[in-house]
Write a protein that holds these residues in place. Structure first.
Motif, PDB file in Angstrom:
ATOM      1  N   GLY A 263       0.799  -1.215   0.000  1.00 54.50           N
ATOM      2  CA  GLY A 263       0.000   0.000   0.000  1.00 54.50           C
ATOM      3  C   GLY A 263       0.833   1.267   0.000  1.00 54.50           C
ATOM      4  N   ILE A 264       2.025   1.200  -0.590  1.00 62.18           N
ATOM      5  CA  ILE A 264       2.917   2.357  -0.685  1.00 62.18           C
ATOM      6  C   ILE A 264       2.945   2.814  -2.138  1.00 62.18           C
ATOM      7  N   SER A 265       2.658   4.091  -2.376  1.00 61.15           N
ATOM      8  CA  SER A 265       2.591   4.580  -3.752  1.00 61.15           C
ATOM      9  C   SER A 265       3.965   4.684  -4.389  1.00 61.15           C
ATOM     10  N   GLY A 266       4.989   5.041  -3.595  1.00 62.32           N
ATOM     11  CA  GLY A 266       6.337   5.115  -4.142  1.00 62.32           C
ATOM     12  C   GLY A 266       6.784   6.528  -4.473  1.00 62.32           C
ATOM     13  N   ALA A 267       6.535   7.469  -3.568  1.00 64.74           N
ATOM     14  CA  ALA A 267       7.042   8.835  -3.758  1.00 64.74           C
ATOM     15  C   ALA A 267       8.562   8.801  -3.798  1.00 64.74           C
ATOM     16  N   LYS A 285      -3.225  -1.651  -5.151  1.00 66.49           N
ATOM     17  CA  LYS A 285      -4.354  -1.824  -6.062  1.00 66.49           C
ATOM     18  C   LYS A 285      -4.373  -0.786  -7.174  1.00 66.49           C
ATOM     19  N   ASP A 286      -3.495   0.244  -7.057  1.00 73.78           N
ATOM     20  CA  ASP A 286      -3.370   1.251  -8.107  1.00 73.78           C
ATOM     21  C   ASP A 286      -2.249   0.844  -9.052  1.00 73.78           C
ATOM     22  N   GLY A 287      -2.600   0.358 -10.218  1.00 77.67           N
ATOM     23  CA  GLY A 287      -1.610  -0.117 -11.182  1.00 77.67           C
ATOM     24  C   GLY A 287      -0.705   0.972 -11.715  1.00 77.67           C
ATOM     25  N   ASP A 288      -1.068   2.240 -11.516  1.00 77.97           N
ATOM     26  CA  ASP A 288      -0.242   3.357 -11.983  1.00 77.97           C
ATOM     27  C   ASP A 288       0.663   3.916 -10.893  1.00 77.97           C
ATOM     28  N   ALA A 289       0.699   3.280  -9.740  1.00 76.63           N
ATOM     29  CA  ALA A 289       1.530   3.773  -8.640  1.00 76.63           C
ATOM     30  C   ALA A 289       3.004   3.752  -9.043  1.00 76.63           C
ATOM     31  N   PRO A 290       3.754   4.804  -8.730  1.00 74.97           N
ATOM     32  CA  PRO A 290       5.172   4.882  -9.116  1.00 74.97           C
ATOM     33  C   PRO A 290       6.029   3.732  -8.597  1.00 74.97           C
ATOM     34  N   ILE A 291       5.601   3.096  -7.510  1.00 75.27           N
ATOM     35  CA  ILE A 291       6.387   2.006  -6.933  1.00 75.27           C
ATOM     36  C   ILE A 291       6.609   0.887  -7.939  1.00 75.27           C
ATOM     37  N   PHE A 292       5.672   0.711  -8.872  1.00 74.50           N
ATOM     38  CA  PHE A 292       5.795  -0.382  -9.844  1.00 74.50           C
ATOM     39  C   PHE A 292       6.916  -0.141 -10.851  1.00 74.50           C
ATOM     40  N   LYS A 293       7.373   1.110 -10.980  1.00 76.32           N
ATOM     41  CA  LYS A 293       8.460   1.402 -11.914  1.00 76.32           C
ATOM     42  C   LYS A 293       9.795   0.864 -11.424  1.00 76.32           C
ATOM     43  N   VAL A 294       9.913   0.665 -10.109  1.00 75.95           N
ATOM     44  CA  VAL A 294      11.166   0.150  -9.551  1.00 75.95           C
ATOM     45  C   VAL A 294      11.018  -1.277  -9.021  1.00 75.95           C
ATOM     46  N   ALA A 295       9.791  -1.786  -9.018  1.00 76.70           N
ATOM     47  CA  ALA A 295       9.545  -3.105  -8.426  1.00 76.70           C
ATOM     48  C   ALA A 295      10.106  -4.230  -9.287  1.00 76.70           C
ATOM     49  N   VAL A 299       2.275  -6.701  -7.652  1.00 73.38           N
ATOM     50  CA  VAL A 299       0.961  -7.321  -7.529  1.00 73.38           C
ATOM     51  C   VAL A 299      -0.073  -6.197  -7.488  1.00 73.38           C
ATOM     52  N   VAL A 300      -0.884  -6.083  -8.537  1.00 64.88           N
ATOM     53  CA  VAL A 300      -1.932  -5.068  -8.582  1.00 64.88           C
ATOM     54  C   VAL A 300      -3.189  -5.695  -7.995  1.00 64.88           C
ATOM     55  N   ALA A 301      -3.383  -5.494  -6.714  1.00 65.31           N
ATOM     56  CA  ALA A 301      -4.510  -6.122  -6.010  1.00 65.31           C
ATOM     57  C   ALA A 301      -4.646  -5.483  -4.638  1.00 65.31           C
ATOM     58  N   ASP A 302      -5.726  -5.822  -3.949  1.00 68.89           N
ATOM     59  CA  ASP A 302      -6.011  -5.297  -2.620  1.00 68.89           C
ATOM     60  C   ASP A 302      -5.069  -5.952  -1.609  1.00 68.89           C
TER      61      ASP A 302
END
Length: 319
Positions: A263-267, A285-295, A299-302
């Motif tokens: 549940g961290i957006s990735g500021a 659950k937010d597939g556009d969260a910046p954290i996914f760029k470095v992950a 997992v895009v889910a609750d």
């Protein structure tokens, strides 16, 4: 002879992993520049740690009894050992203590120093240190031009490679010398069950956990994995958890083998504190969260569905 001096660290009488990491890194450097590895431990019982340090490349394990920690005292003692051993390279931990005494040591030795290195190599007989810059958005390589090259190194950034050194045990007569400041008292919080700076695995929660009442979900996964509990600045600012758990530019900088962000957006401020993690697992659950760029894995889910499921499966596997 171009020797390498390592300053190791203990915690509650136990050898911290960073001591082995630095000794192993020093072994590689010494082999490249043609020298020996000396590992200094601040203790009056150096024999207890010599075997572990010999196994990762220490040619000599030195004990110095400098008394209770003080930046001045440790700097005085370490500098005395430097004067005796005359190393070409000095490696120190980028820890709470290391950050307090390392600059003092560099000043005493009239040496250049690079802080918070995450990788070390040798080029032309000089050590090259790689470190994050611009809040972790980029990396830069540095060399030290002084006769003595000094570096503080981030925990969990160096591999521990078994390689026997001579392992001779020495007891230094170095002392804390004149200390003008004295610690009067310590106010220790409960802290983490596993300390963030030393953890191989960190499980962190962000605003996505919705409230402080949901920390047990994150803590349960952390406990199952033997991990430290981390947090984003937003949760700390909201009063959901103490600052001692905060990871980020205004919190702790960590480099675990695995960082699980729940549940961290990735500021960018958060990424600055954990971007050098070996593996990053993001649950949001937010597939556009910046954290996914470095992950490494996303997992895009609750998280309220994923985290308990992960905990359950790990409990089955790990017993």
């Amino acid at each position: 002879m171009a020797d390498v001096l390592v300053v190791g660290e203990l915690k509650n009488g136990e050898l911290k992993k960073i001591s082995k990491e630095l000794t192993s890194a020093a072994r590689k450097i010494a082999d490249a520049i043609g020298g020996k590895v000396h590992t200094l431990i601040i203790t009056d019982n150096v024999d207890a740690y010599a075997g572990d340090l010999k196994a990762v490349g220490a040619d000599a394990v030195i004990g110095a009894n400098l008394g209770e920690f003080s930046p001045e005292g440790y700097a005085n003692g370490i500098f005395a050992v430097i004067q005796e051993k005359k190393p070409a390279v000095v490696l120190m931990p980028h820890s709470a203590q290391g950050k307090e005494y390392s600059a003092r040591v560099a000043i005493k030795a009239n040496a250049g120093i690079v802080a918070d290195a995450v990788a070390l190599s040798v080029d032309g007989g000089k050590v090259v240190a790689k470190k994050p810059i611009y809040s972790g958005k980029a990396y830069a390589n540095f060399k030290v031009s002084s006769d003595i090259q000094m570096f503080t190194v981030r925990a969990n950034s160096q591999e521990v490679t078994p390689k026997d050194g001579a392992g001779a045990v020495e007891k230094s007569g170095a002392s804390a010398g004149e200390v003008r400041t004295k610690s009067l008292s310590k106010d220790l919080s409960g802290g983490n069950k596993v300390q963030l700076a030393d953890a191989s695995i960190i499980v962190s929660g962000g605003r996505g956990i919705k409230g402080p009442e949901n920390w047990p979900i994150i803590q349960d996964l952390a406990d199952t994995l033997g991990a430290a509990l981390g947090a984003s600045r937003a949760t700390v600012d909201a009063g959901w958890i103490s600052h001692s758990h905060q990871v980020g530019q205004t919190g702790k900088t960590v480099s675990p083998n695995c960082y699980i962000a729940c549940g961290i957006s990735g500021a960018i401020q958060h990424l600055a504190g954990m971007g050098s993690s070996k593996y990053i697992v993001a649950i949001n659950k937010d597939g556009d969260a910046p954290i996914f760029k470095v992950a490494t894995y996303g997992v895009v889910a609750d998280l309220f569905e994923v985290v308990p499921a992960l905990t359950s499966e790990f409990k089955k596997v790990l017993g």
